[in-house]
Design an enzyme around this catalytic site. Sequence first.
Site, mmCIF file in Angstrom:
data_model
loop_
_atom_site.group_PDB
_atom_site.id
_atom_site.type_symbol
_atom_site.label_atom_id
_atom_site.label_comp_id
_atom_site.label_asym_id
_atom_site.label_seq_id
_atom_site.Cartn_x
_atom_site.Cartn_y
_atom_site.Cartn_z
ATOM 1 N N GLU A 35 -7.457 5.134 12.201
ATOM 2 C CA GLU A 35 -6.435 4.832 13.195
ATOM 3 C C GLU A 35 -6.207 5.977 14.173
ATOM 4 O O GLU A 35 -5.281 5.936 14.982
ATOM 5 C CB GLU A 35 -5.134 4.451 12.505
ATOM 6 C CG GLU A 35 -4.664 5.418 11.424
ATOM 7 C CD GLU A 35 -3.445 4.888 10.680
ATOM 8 O OE1 GLU A 35 -2.377 4.784 11.333
ATOM 9 O OE2 GLU A 35 -3.564 4.584 9.474
ATOM 10 N N ASP A 71 0.867 -1.179 0.000
ATOM 11 C CA ASP A 71 0.000 0.000 0.000
ATOM 12 C C ASP A 71 0.895 1.218 0.000
ATOM 13 O O ASP A 71 1.930 1.244 0.659
ATOM 14 C CB ASP A 71 -1.011 0.004 1.147
ATOM 15 C CG ASP A 71 -0.381 -0.020 2.523
ATOM 16 O OD1 ASP A 71 -0.197 1.055 3.118
ATOM 17 O OD2 ASP A 71 -0.096 -1.125 3.015
ATOM 18 N N ASP A 81 -9.497 4.002 6.201
ATOM 19 C CA ASP A 81 -8.341 3.874 7.097
ATOM 20 C C ASP A 81 -8.648 4.665 8.355
ATOM 21 O O ASP A 81 -8.621 5.897 8.346
ATOM 22 C CB ASP A 81 -7.103 4.415 6.386
ATOM 23 C CG ASP A 81 -5.841 4.398 7.243
ATOM 24 O OD1 ASP A 81 -5.949 4.255 8.477
ATOM 25 O OD2 ASP A 81 -4.752 4.554 6.678
#
Length: 237
Positions: free
Chosen positions: A119, A26, A117
């Site tokens: 986090e 990625d 994503d």
Amino acid sequence: MAGVLLCTAGLGAFPSTATAEPTGPDVSSWQHSGGRPIDWFAVRASGHRFAMVKATEGLDYINPFFVQDSLHMRVAGIARGTYHYARPELPPEPQAALYAAVVLGQNGPLDMPPVLDIEHSGGLPPAALIDWTHRYLNTVQALTGRVPIVYTYPTFWRTAMADSDQFHRYPLWIADYRDRPAPEVPGRWPAWTFWQQTDSGSIPGIHGPTDVNVYSGAQGDFARFARMGGLTGSGSG
């Protein structure tokens, strides 16, 4: 090892070794130091079948290399995943709209589902962050027509998300860099779909270290999941 995988992921169909399934990096602008391009033909020739590319972040960031990478990946025959880096201190619906507008859908050949994503909590307590995540995922699914993937890591999910088990309908992409036969799966997810095994991998065609991921087989045949069609047998592109 097979016993550990069964206990951790809850699927007997998982391979006994990670290398048995497709792998891929990625990438974001960090892999374009000095503006250097990624040689996606070299990535494909080295055996990697997919890659995740950062598209957007928050309400106003677009990866300046996103279009370049997307086009070159498609020509090279690499399945493309795209992700939005969440900023939960900002409202979710406009972030989902920005992402969907930039990626122009995730429904063509070689397109994997969209990715969130998440986090960082953005200062939100778990209940509010869980609500934020539901709203973002619902909006992206409505705009793209595909069930999104959730990217996170175990400690964050257990703490910031209160180890929520409300997201099992979404495939899990988990980051766990520990040397172990399978990743830790938070939130009682029945399976992991992608495992980010390292953030310091070395892949031909990519300058400097990069994340490397493996597909588990949890969503079935990878070629179908990635809409590879007749391109599954392509070599270096």
